[in-house]
Every structure is written in C-alpha cells, then in structure tokens.
Enzyme design. Structure first.
Site, mmCIF file in Angstrom:
data_model
loop_
_atom_site.group_PDB
_atom_site.id
_atom_site.type_symbol
_atom_site.label_atom_id
_atom_site.label_comp_id
_atom_site.label_asym_id
_atom_site.label_seq_id
_atom_site.Cartn_x
_atom_site.Cartn_y
_atom_site.Cartn_z
ATOM 1 N N SER A 71 0.812 -1.208 0.000
ATOM 2 C CA SER A 71 0.000 0.000 0.000
ATOM 3 C C SER A 71 0.850 1.265 0.000
ATOM 4 C CB SER A 71 -0.944 0.008 1.208
ATOM 5 O OG SER A 71 -1.925 -0.991 1.095
ATOM 6 N N THR A 82 -1.677 4.197 3.217
ATOM 7 C CA THR A 82 -2.334 4.910 2.122
ATOM 8 C C THR A 82 -2.539 6.384 2.428
ATOM 9 O OG1 THR A 82 -3.375 2.877 1.331
ATOM 10 C CG2 THR A 82 -4.341 4.958 0.605
ATOM 11 N N GLU A 105 -10.535 6.804 1.838
ATOM 12 C CA GLU A 105 -10.094 5.415 1.728
ATOM 13 C C GLU A 105 -11.017 4.470 2.486
ATOM 14 O OE1 GLU A 105 -6.252 2.539 2.753
ATOM 15 O OE2 GLU A 105 -6.734 4.247 4.041
ATOM 16 N N HIS A 119 -6.860 -9.946 3.695
ATOM 17 C CA HIS A 119 -5.668 -10.580 4.271
ATOM 18 C C HIS A 119 -6.062 -11.781 5.133
ATOM 19 C CE1 HIS A 119 -2.256 -8.175 3.040
ATOM 20 N NE2 HIS A 119 -2.874 -7.042 3.366
ATOM 21 N N HIS A 127 -4.264 -1.981 -4.896
ATOM 22 C CA HIS A 127 -3.819 -3.315 -5.292
ATOM 23 C C HIS A 127 -4.945 -4.284 -4.953
ATOM 24 C CE1 HIS A 127 -3.395 -4.023 -1.029
ATOM 25 N NE2 HIS A 127 -2.590 -2.970 -0.945
#
Length: 355
Positions: free
Chosen positions: A78, A133, A245, A254, A293
């Site tokens: 990130s 980020t 974000e 994850h 991503h």
C-alpha cells in the site's frame, strides 16, 4: 506568404492548440478501496444484489484498469502504491513518498500541490490516519511503520484541514498532538458532526476503525465521514482536495474473510454513492474511484443468489500483482487509455496530461 506572416500564423496556431487544453480541476476527490480487485467487486455484487454491475461506482463514465508494480517488486504494497498515485513516482515497497530508490528526497504529493494553490485539503480513512495509504498523501518517510514520526509530520508540517480516521497510540498519535497543533478534535460521530472551522480532526478509537460487520458503535460510517468532510472543505472558494479510503477491505482480504470483506465493500460503495449525490452535476469537481492493489487472490467460483455468500477461492493472504480498476467522473487533461499505470493517476489529480 512571406516568412514573417508564416511565423505569425504558426505562433497563433500554437496558441490555439494551447487554448484547447482544459484547466486543472478546481476540486478533486479520490476514493481508494484498499485491496479492492475485480473479484471483490463481483463477490459484493452477487451477495448484495444477485447480479453484477450494481455498486455505486460501476456506472461512472470513464473506466479501465491500472497496473500496480512498485520499484522493488511486481507485487506492490500500500505504501508504494499510494505513493505512486500521490506523487507520480515508483518507490520501493514500504516507502512513503520519498525517492527510494534515488537520493531519498521527499516527493511533493498531489495534496501538497493543491495546498500550494491555496486550496483546502482533507483525508478520510477507516484505517489509522498514519497508515500507509493516507500517509503517502500527507507525509514522507523511509518506512511506513514509523507511525509516530508520520503522525508528527502530519500534524506539525502538512496539516490538512480535515483529518478523519483511526487514531490513538497505535497510530503514533499522542492525545495532545492535534490540540497543540491547533486542531478542533472529535472522538465520535456526534462530536464529528459538530466540528467547524479551518482545521478539524476526528480520531475514532485506538488504531483502525472497527469492521462494519462487527458494528461501528458511536463511530460514523465512511459515507457520513465523507459528507462531513465535503461540507467543511467546500467552503473554500479556491476549491479542495480530498482523499477517501475504504481501508478495511484489504484487512478482511488478508484474513480471507469473505463476509467482512463484502460488508466493507458495501460501505465503500455507499460512500461513493453519497459523494456522487453530493457532487451532482457540478462540472468543477473531478472524482476518481480506484484501488491500490488486490489482496487475497480472490476468485469467485459460484453465484449462490442474493443474500448468500458466493462460492470463492483464495490463493494467498497477501497482495497480488493483478490489475485493479479505475472509474472517473469529470474532465481530465488528455486522453485516458483503457489500461493506465498507477503513476498516471497522479497526473489526473494535478491536472497534467498523462506522460
């Protein structure tokens, strides 16, 4: 035609070409779904609506895909991905807006560029505000893990006008840091909605904000945070820059946690819908929706109908190098290809033609 007349006509032609280029956007909103790939979008659609193409950004007029490799790897993290979007430069994984590889100097970010133009700026995130980020837009550091140093730079040097997200000691934020820096501060939704003034900060909890699936309690949704930020920033006659974000899509991926990922995707989609409703038909605002991503190597195998989790497989608990999507509403300078690099997003953000 003599040479003088020809030269004059040639100069006039060049001036006319220059006049056809659009001005940089007065205001810019970039919304980043951290870890959001095409399969995350598909899974959320199938669960929420029983069909594809229904999320709040999928009908934006300009669409395509983004390549994401970093300077050090075909699979970005990130920090490097956000740095590419924020500065237009490739850096090594883990680096926050510094020339590494290179001389280690700090790259000016799109947010800082808009600050220099006299515009208001803001950051909204469901992660810690010192996380990779948001940090790439408002700080510079050799390591994304240096949360305390990043937080000090955010509050003492960059000082965006609006900062909404996770905070506390986990984020490297001493409780007195925002107050000493002159920020009005809030710690829950009610207090956030009461904020006013030029520099405001809402820190929700110690660390990242909770998953939507687990309940937000006294904290606001991403849509509510976004609308409040827009309310505050839009008072600036010069315009504004805002990064929003949806961070916890990535965290759920994850963990290969499909249910929590889908709820975070819904929250991000709702935020885009709210922002688009606020923007309406204004032609002085550029809205970009993208990711940094893909996370998890998600593959949707089967559709089990609305309200039922689709059948999926995960190939990893880490990031992958697959292309991720982008969506745009508003004018950008120059043509937009169907495949761009993440550094090209920086050019859109500052009103520059793609290299």
């Amino acid at each position: 035609m003599n040479k003088k007349i020809f030269f004059s006509c040639f100069i006039l032609f060049l001036l006319l070409i220059g006049c056809t280029q659009i001005d940089p956007p007065k205001s810019v909103i970039i919304m980043i779904g951290d870890g959001m790939g095409y399969e995350q979008i598909k899974a959320a659609n199938l669960y929420l609506y029983g069909e594809e193409g229904r999320l709040g950004f999928e009908d934006l007029p300009v669409q395509g895909s983004v390549t994401t490799r970093s300077a050090s790897s075909s699979i970005t993290d990130s920090a490097a991905a956000a740095t590419a979007m924020a500065t237009g430069h490739k850096v090594n994984n883990g680096v926050i807006s510094k020339a590494i590889p290179g001389d280690g100097s700090s790259y000016k970010t799109a947010l800082e560029t808009h600050q220099d133009l006299g515009k208001s700026t803001g950051i909204v995130t469901t992660a810690m505000i010192s996380h990779a980020t948001p940090a790439a837009f408002i700080s510079h550091n050799t390591s994304r893990e240096n949360y305390e140093d990043i937080a000090v730079e955010i509050f003492n040097r960059t000082k965006p006008d609006v900062l909404f997200g996770g905070g506390g000691i986990s984020a490297g934020i001493d409780s007195n840091l925002p107050l000493i820096s002159g920020y009005a501060i809030a710690f829950n939704e009610v207090e956030m909605n009461s904020l006013s003034g030029e520099q405001v900060c809402a820190l929700f909890g110690d660390g990242h904000m909770p998953y939507v699936y687990d309940g937000l309690g006294e904290f606001p949704t991403l849509a509510e945070m976004s609308l409040k930020a827009l309310e505050l920033l839009d008072t600036d006659y010069n315009g504004f820059f805002l990064m929003i974000e949806g961070a916890r899509i990535d965290h759920a991926c994850h963990d290969n946690d499909l249910q929590r990922m889908i709820f975070e995707m819904e929250s991000f989609s709702d935020a885009v819908t709210a922002v688009r409703g606020w923007v309406g038909q204004r032609d002085d605002i550029l809205l970009i929706v993208t990711a940094d991503h893909e996370t998890g190597g998600l593959d949707v195998i089967g559709d089990n109908g609305e309200g039922n989790l689709p059948t999926v497989s995960w190939s990893t608990v880490y990031h992958t190098g697959v292309n991720i999507p982008f969506y745009i509403q508003g004018e950008v300078n120059g043509s937009v290809g169907s495949i761009i690099d993440n550094t090209d997003i920086y050019d859109f953000l500052i009103g520059r033609s793609i290299k």
